[in-house]
Design a protein around this motif. Structure first.
Motif, PDB file in Angstrom:
ATOM      1  N   GLN A  82      47.008  34.607  37.820  1.00 57.72           N
ATOM      2  CA  GLN A  82      45.894  34.923  38.779  1.00 57.72           C
ATOM      3  C   GLN A  82      46.070  34.325  39.982  1.00 57.72           C
ATOM      4  O   GLN A  82      45.592  33.131  40.144  1.00 57.72           O
ATOM      5  N   GLU A  83      46.241  35.105  41.253  1.00 60.31           N
ATOM      6  CA  GLU A  83      46.064  34.406  42.492  1.00 60.31           C
ATOM      7  C   GLU A  83      44.716  34.525  42.839  1.00 60.31           C
ATOM      8  O   GLU A  83      43.947  35.386  43.162  1.00 60.31           O
ATOM      9  N   SER A  84      44.039  32.882  42.873  1.00 60.96           N
ATOM     10  CA  SER A  84      42.823  32.591  42.852  1.00 60.96           C
ATOM     11  C   SER A  84      41.848  32.830  44.249  1.00 60.96           C
ATOM     12  O   SER A  84      40.889  32.931  44.293  1.00 60.96           O
ATOM     13  N   ILE A  85      42.764  32.560  45.199  1.00 61.76           N
ATOM     14  CA  ILE A  85      42.032  32.157  46.256  1.00 61.76           C
ATOM     15  C   ILE A  85      42.481  32.988  47.789  1.00 61.76           C
ATOM     16  O   ILE A  85      43.987  33.005  47.774  1.00 61.76           O
ATOM     17  N   LYS A  86      41.700  33.438  48.499  1.00 63.50           N
ATOM     18  CA  LYS A  86      41.976  34.281  49.402  1.00 63.50           C
ATOM     19  C   LYS A  86      41.524  33.615  51.016  1.00 63.50           C
ATOM     20  O   LYS A  86      40.102  33.526  50.808  1.00 63.50           O
ATOM     21  N   GLY A  87      42.105  32.866  51.546  1.00 62.58           N
ATOM     22  CA  GLY A  87      41.761  31.839  52.640  1.00 62.58           C
ATOM     23  C   GLY A  87      40.917  30.877  51.952  1.00 62.58           C
ATOM     24  O   GLY A  87      41.606  29.942  51.012  1.00 62.58           O
ATOM     25  N   LEU A  88      39.716  30.516  52.276  1.00 61.37           N
ATOM     26  CA  LEU A  88      38.929  29.556  51.692  1.00 61.37           C
ATOM     27  C   LEU A  88      38.268  29.779  50.647  1.00 61.37           C
ATOM     28  O   LEU A  88      37.975  29.030  49.530  1.00 61.37           O
ATOM     29  N   PHE A  89      38.114  31.041  50.090  1.00 62.61           N
ATOM     30  CA  PHE A  89      37.125  31.601  49.044  1.00 62.61           C
ATOM     31  C   PHE A  89      38.029  32.106  47.760  1.00 62.61           C
ATOM     32  O   PHE A  89      39.139  32.434  47.730  1.00 62.61           O
ATOM     33  N   TRP A  90      37.108  31.977  46.664  1.00 64.35           N
ATOM     34  CA  TRP A  90      37.637  32.650  45.645  1.00 64.35           C
ATOM     35  C   TRP A  90      37.451  34.023  45.689  1.00 64.35           C
ATOM     36  O   TRP A  90      36.806  34.523  46.338  1.00 64.35           O
ATOM     37  N   LYS A  91      39.005  34.753  45.061  1.00 64.05           N
ATOM     38  CA  LYS A  91      38.649  36.179  45.120  1.00 64.05           C
ATOM     39  C   LYS A  91      37.821  36.871  43.988  1.00 64.05           C
ATOM     40  O   LYS A  91      37.407  36.011  43.103  1.00 64.05           O
ATOM     41  N   PRO A  92      37.216  37.827  44.382  1.00 64.64           N
ATOM     42  CA  PRO A  92      36.267  38.409  43.329  1.00 64.64           C
ATOM     43  C   PRO A  92      36.975  38.733  41.882  1.00 64.64           C
ATOM     44  O   PRO A  92      36.518  38.400  40.862  1.00 64.64           O
ATOM     45  N   SER A  93      38.223  38.769  41.851  1.00 63.08           N
ATOM     46  CA  SER A  93      39.132  38.966  40.490  1.00 63.08           C
ATOM     47  C   SER A  93      38.956  37.865  39.799  1.00 63.08           C
ATOM     48  O   SER A  93      39.419  37.859  38.605  1.00 63.08           O
ATOM     49  N   THR A  94      39.064  36.591  40.697  1.00 61.24           N
ATOM     50  CA  THR A  94      39.329  35.355  39.978  1.00 61.24           C
ATOM     51  C   THR A  94      37.706  35.189  39.198  1.00 61.24           C
ATOM     52  O   THR A  94      37.896  34.427  37.991  1.00 61.24           O
ATOM     53  N   LEU A  95      36.794  35.466  39.693  1.00 58.63           N
ATOM     54  CA  LEU A  95      35.492  35.193  38.956  1.00 58.63           C
ATOM     55  C   LEU A  95      35.525  36.168  37.780  1.00 58.63           C
ATOM     56  O   LEU A  95      34.988  35.547  36.792  1.00 58.63           O
ATOM     57  N   ASP A  96      36.104  37.245  37.773  1.00 59.31           N
ATOM     58  CA  ASP A  96      36.419  38.145  36.728  1.00 59.31           C
ATOM     59  C   ASP A  96      37.094  37.486  35.673  1.00 59.31           C
ATOM     60  O   ASP A  96      37.038  37.481  34.220  1.00 59.31           O
ATOM     61  N   PHE A  97      38.346  36.886  36.208  1.00 62.17           N
ATOM     62  CA  PHE A  97      39.159  36.171  35.343  1.00 62.17           C
ATOM     63  C   PHE A  97      38.583  35.035  34.601  1.00 62.17           C
ATOM     64  O   PHE A  97      38.755  34.796  33.330  1.00 62.17           O
ATOM     65  N   PHE A  98      37.743  34.027  35.330  1.00 61.17           N
ATOM     66  CA  PHE A  98      36.976  32.991  34.759  1.00 61.17           C
ATOM     67  C   PHE A  98      36.141  33.638  33.503  1.00 61.17           C
ATOM     68  O   PHE A  98      35.917  32.917  32.586  1.00 61.17           O
TER      69      PHE A  98
END
Length: 271
Positions: A198-214
């Motif tokens: 899961q590529e988790s961060i874009k720039g400084l922020f969590w990607k929305p897909s990361t929150l779904d992954f968590f």
């Protein structure tokens, strides 16, 4: 490189910095969940902080400058001549087959490899006979930093240009491959990636897909207030992102000051 060699066929390297230390509990949680039998020493590269796990060796390089400078300072302290590198915000999301990784490292040595992309490239081409590996061609070179195997000498050559951020370091890796693609490989579309993530961060922020992954993994975001603001390009979304960025940077600063005043330099795993 140091003259000492690990007993394993490779060393796992996680280049990071204290600014991303809030990702470490998640990175290592998923690393050990999906690769519990890692047959290699693990080295985390940081500035002043370390990670509280006996399986993880931390190399502290001092004050943060640029991604490439941190890597260049740390590499002489990393043992081994073959390095498997994972970035700190790329969280494993499927089991890793240790046997497959060992076989890839053995082949990498036999083929005098300098670089191997071990995630899944979709670029078509002609595989090397008897393998699903493709030789990297000068244009365009399929070279990245996400999940990779390197000869220590080649990774050192990438890091030897001072003042590079991570994108400039990746561009340098591509330029070196253009100049001499010998020993540069990637796993072709007919092969199986050694690792998925899961590529988790874009720039400084969590990607929305990361929150779904968590959420899917039932892992609460308890170790960091890193934001996931609106992604739109409208003025309100941009304002919220700017405000969230300042707020998060302020949290990092206060955390650093608190840890310094308390004499704390250790980041704890997820509870």
């Amino acid at each position: 490189m140091t003259d000492s060699q690990p007993d394993s066929a490779f060393t796992l390297v996680v280049p990071s910095c204290d600014f991303y230390s809030d990702t470490w509990p998640y990175f290592f949680h998923f690393l050990f969940k999906y690769w519990p039998d890692i047959p290699a020493p693990i080295y985390l590269l940081s500035n002043h902080l370390s990670y509280d796990d006996p399986r993880v060796h931390t190399i502290k390089v001092g004050d943060d400058h640029q991604w490439g400078d941190n890597l260049r300072a740390a590499l002489p302290q990393v043992p081994g001549d073959v390095l498997l590198m994972l970035l700190d915000d790329f969280f494993l999301n499927q089991p890793v087959i240790t046997k497959d990784v060992k076989e890839a490292v053995q082949r990498f040595r036999q083929m005098n490899g300098r670089y191997l992309g071990i995630d899944h490239f979709k670029k078509q081409g002609t595989p090397i006979p008897g393998t699903t590996w493709h030789a990297i061609l000068p244009e365009p070179p399929c070279v990245g930093l996400n999940a990779t195997i390197w000869s220590a000498a080649q990774l050192q050559a990438v890091a030897n240009s001072p003042g590079m951020n991570i994108w400039q370091a990746e561009n340098r890796a591509k330029q070196l491959a253009r100049e001499d693609q010998t020993g540069h490989f990637y796993i072709g579309p007919e092969g199986k990636a050694l690792m998925t993530y899961q590529e988790s961060i874009k720039g400084l922020f969590w990607k929305p897909s990361t929150l779904d992954f968590f959420k899917k993994e039932k892992v609460p975001l308890s170790a960091t207030p890193r934001p996931c603001p609106p992604q739109g390009q409208d003025p309100i979304s941009k304002f919220i992102r700017s405000w969230k960025k300042r707020s998060f940077r302020n949290w990092l600063r206060k955390r650093s000051e608190k840890m310094s005043s308390e004499g704390t330099t250790v980041v704890k795993p997820l509870s």
